[in-house]
Scaffold this active site. Sequence first.
Site, PDB file in Angstrom:
ATOM      1  N   ASN A   1       0.865 -10.666 -10.175  1.00 25.05           N
ATOM      2  CA  ASN A   1       0.631 -11.181  -8.828  1.00 25.05           C
ATOM      3  C   ASN A   1      -0.723 -10.689  -8.307  1.00 25.05           C
ATOM      4  O   ASN A   1      -1.688 -11.449  -8.264  1.00 25.05           O
ATOM      5  CB  ASN A   1       1.794 -10.740  -7.923  1.00 25.05           C
ATOM      6  CG  ASN A   1       1.810 -11.466  -6.604  1.00 25.05           C
ATOM      7  OD1 ASN A   1       0.779 -11.950  -6.149  1.00 25.05           O
ATOM      8  ND2 ASN A   1       2.963 -11.570  -5.982  1.00 25.05           N
ATOM      9  N   ASP A   2      -0.822  -9.406  -7.972  1.00 21.14           N
ATOM     10  CA  ASP A   2      -2.078  -8.903  -7.397  1.00 21.14           C
ATOM     11  C   ASP A   2      -3.268  -9.095  -8.328  1.00 21.14           C
ATOM     12  O   ASP A   2      -4.373  -9.376  -7.873  1.00 21.14           O
ATOM     13  CB  ASP A   2      -1.953  -7.394  -7.099  1.00 21.14           C
ATOM     14  CG  ASP A   2      -0.962  -7.119  -6.003  1.00 21.14           C
ATOM     15  OD1 ASP A   2      -0.601  -8.063  -5.270  1.00 21.14           O
ATOM     16  OD2 ASP A   2      -0.524  -5.964  -5.887  1.00 21.14           O
ATOM     17  N   VAL A   3      -3.046  -8.915  -9.622  1.00 23.15           N
ATOM     18  CA  VAL A   3      -4.192  -8.941 -10.545  1.00 23.15           C
ATOM     19  C   VAL A   3      -4.732 -10.355 -10.752  1.00 23.15           C
ATOM     20  O   VAL A   3      -5.743 -10.552 -11.414  1.00 23.15           O
ATOM     21  CB  VAL A   3      -3.859  -8.283 -11.913  1.00 23.15           C
ATOM     22  CG1 VAL A   3      -3.482  -6.842 -11.748  1.00 23.15           C
ATOM     23  CG2 VAL A   3      -2.792  -9.056 -12.663  1.00 23.15           C
TER      24      VAL A   3
ATOM     25  N   SER B   1       0.866  -4.748  -3.737  1.00 22.24           N
ATOM     26  CA  SER B   1       0.108  -4.593  -2.489  1.00 22.24           C
ATOM     27  C   SER B   1       0.878  -5.156  -1.301  1.00 22.24           C
ATOM     28  O   SER B   1       0.527  -4.897  -0.157  1.00 22.24           O
ATOM     29  CB  SER B   1      -1.238  -5.311  -2.601  1.00 22.24           C
ATOM     30  OG  SER B   1      -1.007  -6.711  -2.641  1.00 22.24           O
TER      31      SER B   1
END
Length: 459
Positions: free
Chosen positions: A385-387, A426
């Site tokens: 997700n964040d990456v 995050s």
Amino acid sequence: MNLATYFMEATYLIASILFVLALKGMSHPETARRGMFLAEGGMFAAIVGTLVGQHIVTWVWIIAGLTLGSIIGAWMAIWVPMTAMPQRTALSHAFGALAAALVGVGEFLVHANEMSVVTRGALGFEVMLGALTTTGSLIAAGKLQGVIYGKPVQFRGQSALNLCIFLAMMGCFAYFWIHPESASIFYSMLGIAFVFGVMLVIPIGSADMPVVMSLLNSYAGLAAAATGFVLGNNVLIIAGTLDGFSGFILSVLMCKAMNRSITNVLFGGFGAVVAEATSNAGGVMREISLDDAAMQLAFASRVVFVPGYGLATAQAQHAVRELAELLEGRGVTVKYAIHPVAGRMPGHMNVLLAEANVPYSSLYEMEQINPEFPSTDVAVVIGANDVVNPDARDNPKSLIAGMPILEVDRAKSVIVLKRGQGRGFSGLENPLFFKACTSMLYGDAKSSLSHLAQAVQHV
Ligand code: NAP
């Protein structure tokens, strides 16, 4: 020097060389396993050298300790799942640091009055670092395991309170240095250091624990090096220093990959301010059926798999390799894109994929794969997700602005495998999921991949 001492010094030299070679080996996934074996060999040499070269007061305690330690170590290695590896590592740091602190207490009880000024300083340093690392690591393990409240615990006046505790600890250290006979001051220093370890870690959210742990690893290493000075043991000095500095370098590298500073990690309370952060996300997420996704993959010529934390929790590494092999069998070029902080610990994805026998030659670092996304037919995001959040690149107001990402949104088509609308580490919404090129395949990553593999076989 007698023969036993010669033998001990020789084994220490061999152990030190093996530790250095082990670190070198662990710097690349292909040689990491060899690195681990070298480190084990080094540790074995150091133990044998110590047992042969030192005057042993009683073997009973040594054999009992070795047996108990081996049983606990083997139990942890066999039964702790891969996803719990960060907290397992935190526990190891706690044990190592507690050992250093206890050796320090033992040395204080036996030799405090005959120590040189330098050795006394090293002893104080060892006990302080050992004690604060012990409680800090236990809190980190508890947060990661979810048995302790994971969100940053912050309150008014916290920094001032922490400063007071730190000054009190340093005051005791300075007094002990001058008056080594004062047991009450020595034990006060020890107690305050235990409290300081707790205070250091509670303001940090569980999401930042991997960075904190690698810092604690560094403290545990420095405590061991100090123990080496106190005991006049060269291999402890060398191994502790290697551990101390490699832990620190790792923390810096992890912060760099997240575009955060160490100060921000330690004092920023990441996770507490998510609600205030803005996101470019909006619109509707488009769902895709299993058959349509399988069709896209089967007729693609270039596919890139992008694993993330969800792959680890689903234990989907074998399923992704099986799907990749099926696609390769149909002539599709398959690559894996590895983000440096995907998952929850450094090298998390490398370890998982290596366990599933995915060839190293198929793994591509972020800098290598990013230029290839525009010519990629399908990017399959598996529990990441964040990456892959384009806000990090496009939205300067985002909490993760500036964090380097895998630019999957530049691929011709993106299929995201996740269970639902859950956010990443995050806590931010991800605009990638709302883009026209993106479609969502909901479900546990392992079962989605297995079903995809079955569907591809029928295309
Ligand atoms: P992530 O941002 O945490 O996202 C993981 C996603 O996986 C979630 O959105 C979740 O969505 C999905 N998921 C969870 N379980 C799943 C399952 N069983 N099947 C399918 N999907 C599942 O992960 P990431 O993209 O790998 O990013 C890592 C984050 O950790 C980064 O922000 C990084 O900075 C941080 N971090 C990493 C390290 C490190 O050393 N690697 C250290 C510190 C911090 P659903 O709930 O909807 O399924």
